[in-house]
Design a protein around this motif. Structure first.
Motif, PDB file in Angstrom:
ATOM      1  N   GLU A 160      61.037 -18.409  54.953  1.00  0.00           N
ATOM      2  CA  GLU A 160      60.676 -18.259  56.355  1.00  0.00           C
ATOM      3  C   GLU A 160      61.409 -17.416  56.976  1.00  0.00           C
ATOM      4  O   GLU A 160      61.106 -16.390  57.787  1.00  0.00           O
ATOM      5  N   ASN A 191      52.289 -26.187  52.789  1.00  0.00           N
ATOM      6  CA  ASN A 191      53.441 -26.780  53.531  1.00  0.00           C
ATOM      7  C   ASN A 191      53.298 -26.702  54.948  1.00  0.00           C
ATOM      8  O   ASN A 191      53.580 -27.520  55.805  1.00  0.00           O
ATOM      9  N   ASN A 192      52.901 -25.248  55.361  1.00  0.00           N
ATOM     10  CA  ASN A 192      53.083 -25.317  56.780  1.00  0.00           C
ATOM     11  C   ASN A 192      51.797 -24.784  57.580  1.00  0.00           C
ATOM     12  O   ASN A 192      51.722 -24.556  58.904  1.00  0.00           O
ATOM     13  N   ALA A 196      51.033 -20.065  60.174  1.00  0.00           N
ATOM     14  CA  ALA A 196      52.426 -19.882  59.746  1.00  0.00           C
ATOM     15  C   ALA A 196      52.575 -19.029  58.652  1.00  0.00           C
ATOM     16  O   ALA A 196      53.340 -18.152  58.575  1.00  0.00           O
ATOM     17  N   ASN A 262      65.065 -22.898  50.644  1.00  0.00           N
ATOM     18  CA  ASN A 262      64.610 -24.152  51.395  1.00  0.00           C
ATOM     19  C   ASN A 262      65.097 -25.374  50.514  1.00  0.00           C
ATOM     20  O   ASN A 262      64.389 -26.395  50.835  1.00  0.00           O
TER      21      ASN A 262
END
Length: 355
Positions: A160, A191-192, A196, A262
């Protein structure tokens, strides 16, 4: 009273001649116990093009007496071939890279579920289809390859964060048509969420050093030449380049370092090479036996040492180079999710203009 026509040698021979093919097939089935499964061969359609794979096939033949016949082509070509051949396909096993492609074969109903305690014991659930329609054989991480000269690793953190202003004009990666990038975006969706993920794709596109193009190797070379500072690539390409006979490849790889993103949250995105038994496999038992063989510790150690891939079998060892790179936290989502969200990823790439 029933009268039977007299039998003579001439009539018998004539009938056998007319039905010769049927007789041969029937006798073959009888000798095999009524099944074609004792045929000592297995037909593999594979997208992988590594010498290590052929050596393993040879080892399997030596161990079992089952000959491995190989047809090599791109994943899309093999999937199309299976579709066109239908029930007449000679293929027993499909081997390809990326969970997205494996899921595509599932969606097209080209593979079948396999119940095998060996595979369940050797391959953790996150590396196989929930319905056992495909099984991971190796995995790789999609990481950052960064310039040792121009990037301080303390600047790096997450996928990100590549959208931040400091990376303007510094990011290198492949096109959106590449399945590796599609699966990376699919993992971000999982995941987001889609909003996003869309912001991420648009942000990375805005920070690219050039239009997305080329292979993962090309991204590494571009970092080495100063065209960009951070590339998104698969780990095993770095291992292959560092051990390449071509000096240019080695020197390029030596100029970069690896960063696993991450690590403080969900973990680094990973993907697999995997195998499946085709829907109409004429040698289903042999196909299952081959995949089981490829999941065993000895085979997994061999793949890890030659191809610089991570073994899916938790009892297998990493190669020395992978050990040098160190352990990392991997994203724990079941990789089948990548295939399920592939279409959404493609739509997002198109929407933001990442070609």
């Amino acid at each position: 009273m029933i009268n039977f026509a007299p039998l003579n040698k001439q009539n018998v021979m004539k009938n056998l001649f007319k039905t010769g093919l049927i007789a041969i097939v029937a006798l073959s089935l009888y000798a095999c116990g009524g099944s074609t499964e004792s045929v000592k061969e297995v037909n593999v359609y594979t997208h992988r093009h590594y010498e290590a794979d052929q050596k393993l096939f040879d080892m399997f033949t030596e161990k079992t007496g089952i000959k491995v016949n190989v047809v090599s082509a791109s994943a899309d070509e093999l999937i199309q071939k299976l579709e066109l051949e239908g029930a007449n396909s000679p293929a027993d096993v499909l081997i390809t890279v990326d969970a997205g492609r494996l899921n595509r074969a599932v969606e097209k109903d080209l593979v079948q579920p396999i119940e095998s305690e060996i595979l369940k014991n050797n391959i953790p659930s996150k590396f196989r289809d929930p319905e056992n329609k495909w099984f991971g054989l190796t995995y790789r991480a999609r990481i950052f390859a960064y310039s040792k000269e121009r990037v301080d690793p303390s600047e790096l953190s997450t996928y990100e964060a590549l959208t931040e202003e400091q990376w303007k004009g510094r990011i290198l990666t492949r096109s959106s048509e590449n399945i590796y990038n599609q699966s990376l975006l699919a993992s971000i969706i999982a995941n987001n969420g889609e909003e996003a993920a869309t912001e991420w794709a648009a942000g990375v596109l805005a920070n690219m050093a050039r239009s997305p193009k080329g292979s993962d190797r090309d991204q590494v070379k571009a970092v080495a030449s100063g065209e960009g500072d951070v590339a998104i690539v698969n780990t095993y390409y770095i291992g292959i380049m560092l051990n390449d006979a071509n000096e240019e490849e080695r020197k390029a790889a030596e100029k970069i370092a690896l960063f696993f993103p991450n690590q403080e949250d969900r973990g680094t995105h990973i993907n697999v090479s995997g195998a499946a038994v085709t829907k109409y496999a004429p040698n289903k038992d042999n196909a299952t036996a081959l995949i089981e063989f490829l999941s065993e510790v000895e085979s997994q150690n061999f793949l890890a040492s030659i191809n610089f891939e991570y073994p899916v079998n938790p009892n297998a060892e990493f190669s020395d180079l992978l050990k040098e790179w160190g352990n990392f936290k991997a994203d724990e989502i079941n990789l089948s999710e990548l295939g399920k969200r592939n279409k959404d990823a493609v739509v997002i790439f198109d929407r933001v203009g990442w070609k």
